[in-house]
Design a protein around this motif. Structure first.
Motif: not given
Ligand SMILES: C[S@@+](CC[C@H](N)C(=O)[O-])C[C@H]1O[C@@H](n2cnc3c(N)ncnc32)[C@H](O)[C@@H]1O
Length: 196
Positions: A2-6, A86-90, A135-139, A185-188
């Motif tokens: 549901p919530f995509n960190h990238n 750009s490199c997103l999570a790759s 914050i992740n849970a709320a998002a 914040l989100f593991w990035r």
């Protein structure tokens, strides 16, 4: 998911697009969401991914980028071609040294932006994760209450990251001199390198 960190960091990455950017490369584009956002700004975008099903879905959705079914480590990238890469999570899907080829493919004044993933290894890593969890849970709840993503769109392949943030900092210092790296914040993390 549901919530995509990238996707959450798209706006941050778009702010890094240099003024007058004409050409861009998106590495590991998945179904092409970020590549389409770049193309919607009038940028000529090459978007690359070796996963056939996501490139098929990306091509079917269109939106401007040229989608390539390819492995970035096997491509002969043109020298000094792109204003933005750009490199997103790759990047953790390929040897980190691949950034040297991306660096060389930047035009003078070009920007390489790497939104990367790192494994939790140190006490500081775990402390950031603890801060991110509520914050992740709320998002996730907020996004789940909103409109659904397009049904049937395949998930881009994922892989757990293995290289520690400490090692990434060290390698980036060597291969991308003058780059900045910051933890998000989100593991990035975010590496920004500008070619002079
Ligand atoms: C976690 S997904 C991220 C997808 C997309 N960037 C996003 O933000 O949704 C990682 C992507 O990297 C791609 N990838 C894996 N190995 C690659 C390679 N050798 N060259 C280019 N992309 C690669 C995968 O197929 C996958 O689509």
């Amino acid at each position: 998911m549901p919530f995509n960190h990238n996707d959450h960091y798209h706006r941050t990455l778009l702010r890094l697009v240099p003024d007058g950017c004409k050409t861009a490369l998106d590495v590991g584009c998945g179904t092409g969401r970020f590549a389409r956002r770049l193309a919607s700004r009038g940028i000529e975008v090459d978007a690359v991914d070796p996963a056939a099903e996501v490139i098929e879905a990306a091509t079917a959705q269109g939106g401007g980028p040229r989608f390539h079914h390819a492995d970035i480590t096997r491509m002969e990238l043109p020298e000094a071609r792109y204003d933005y890469i750009s490199c997103l999570a790759s990047i953790h899907h390929v040897p980190f040294g691949t950034v040297a080829a991306l660096r060389d493919a930047l035009a003078p004044g070009g920007v390489l932006a790497i939104l990367g993933c790192y494994p939790e290894r140190s006490a500081v890593d775990y402390a950031w994760s603890l801060a991110a969890i509520p914050i992740n849970a709320a998002a996730r709840l907020a996004v789940a209450a909103g409109p659904r993503d397009r049904e049937g769109t395949p998930m881009a392949p994922v892989k757990p990251p293995e290289m520690s943030l400490q090692d990434i900092r060290r390698e980036a210092g060597v291969l991308l001199p003058g780059s900045t790296i910051r933890r998000l914040l989100f593991w990035r993390y975010l590496i920004v390198y500008c070619r002079t």
